[in-house]
Design a protein around this motif. Structure first.
Motif, short mmCIF file in Angstrom:
data_model
loop_
_atom_site.label_atom_id
_atom_site.label_comp_id
_atom_site.label_asym_id
_atom_site.label_seq_id
_atom_site.Cartn_x
_atom_site.Cartn_y
_atom_site.Cartn_z
N LYS A 138 0.72 -1.67 -0.21
CA LYS A 138 0.00 -0.25 0.37
C LYS A 138 0.97 1.16 -0.52
O LYS A 138 0.24 2.36 -0.32
CB LYS A 138 -0.98 0.34 1.00
N ASN A 139 2.18 1.25 0.33
CA ASN A 139 2.75 2.13 0.12
C ASN A 139 3.93 2.46 -0.67
O ASN A 139 5.04 3.05 -0.39
CB ASN A 139 3.87 1.97 1.90
N VAL A 140 3.63 1.27 -1.23
CA VAL A 140 5.05 1.60 -2.37
C VAL A 140 4.30 1.80 -3.89
O VAL A 140 3.13 0.69 -4.29
CB VAL A 140 5.46 -0.15 -2.79
N ARG A 141 4.81 2.63 -4.71
CA ARG A 141 4.07 3.14 -6.19
C ARG A 141 4.63 1.88 -7.08
O ARG A 141 5.43 0.92 -7.10
CB ARG A 141 4.37 4.41 -6.33
N PRO A 142 3.26 1.82 -7.59
CA PRO A 142 3.79 0.40 -9.30
C PRO A 142 4.65 0.86 -9.56
O PRO A 142 5.95 2.84 -9.76
CB PRO A 142 2.77 0.84 -9.65
N SER A 168 13.18 -8.99 -2.07
CA SER A 168 12.83 -8.14 -2.27
C SER A 168 11.57 -8.32 -3.84
O SER A 168 11.61 -9.58 -4.36
CB SER A 168 13.72 -7.37 -3.34
N ILE A 169 10.66 -7.37 -3.73
CA ILE A 169 9.12 -7.73 -3.75
C ILE A 169 9.02 -7.01 -5.51
O ILE A 169 8.62 -5.98 -4.81
CB ILE A 169 8.14 -8.08 -3.13
N PRO A 170 9.28 -7.00 -6.64
CA PRO A 170 8.95 -5.43 -7.57
C PRO A 170 7.53 -5.74 -7.71
O PRO A 170 6.87 -6.24 -7.71
CB PRO A 170 9.48 -6.32 -9.14
N ILE A 171 6.75 -4.49 -7.83
CA ILE A 171 5.60 -4.16 -7.57
C ILE A 171 4.79 -4.00 -9.11
O ILE A 171 4.92 -2.80 -9.50
CB ILE A 171 5.22 -2.84 -6.13
#
Length: 43
Positions: free
Chosen positions: A14-18, A37-40
């Motif tokens: 919710k706090n990480v932009r695409p 590390s998880i890409p959004i």
């Protein structure tokens, strides 16, 4: 444990932009460290 980890990821997303990367370091009591590390994707 799996559900708690999943909840951490859902809340953090919710706090990480695409296009960003969620970095999650975890440390166990015995000092073992894990780094995720998880890409959004998406919007």
């Amino acid at each position: 444990m799996e559900q708690a980890f999943n909840n951490l990821i859902v809340d953090a997303k919710k706090n990480v932009r695409p296009g960003g990367v969620l970095k999650l370091p975890l440390k166990e009591r015995d000092g073992v460290e894990f780094y995720f590390s998880i890409p959004i994707f998406g919007g």
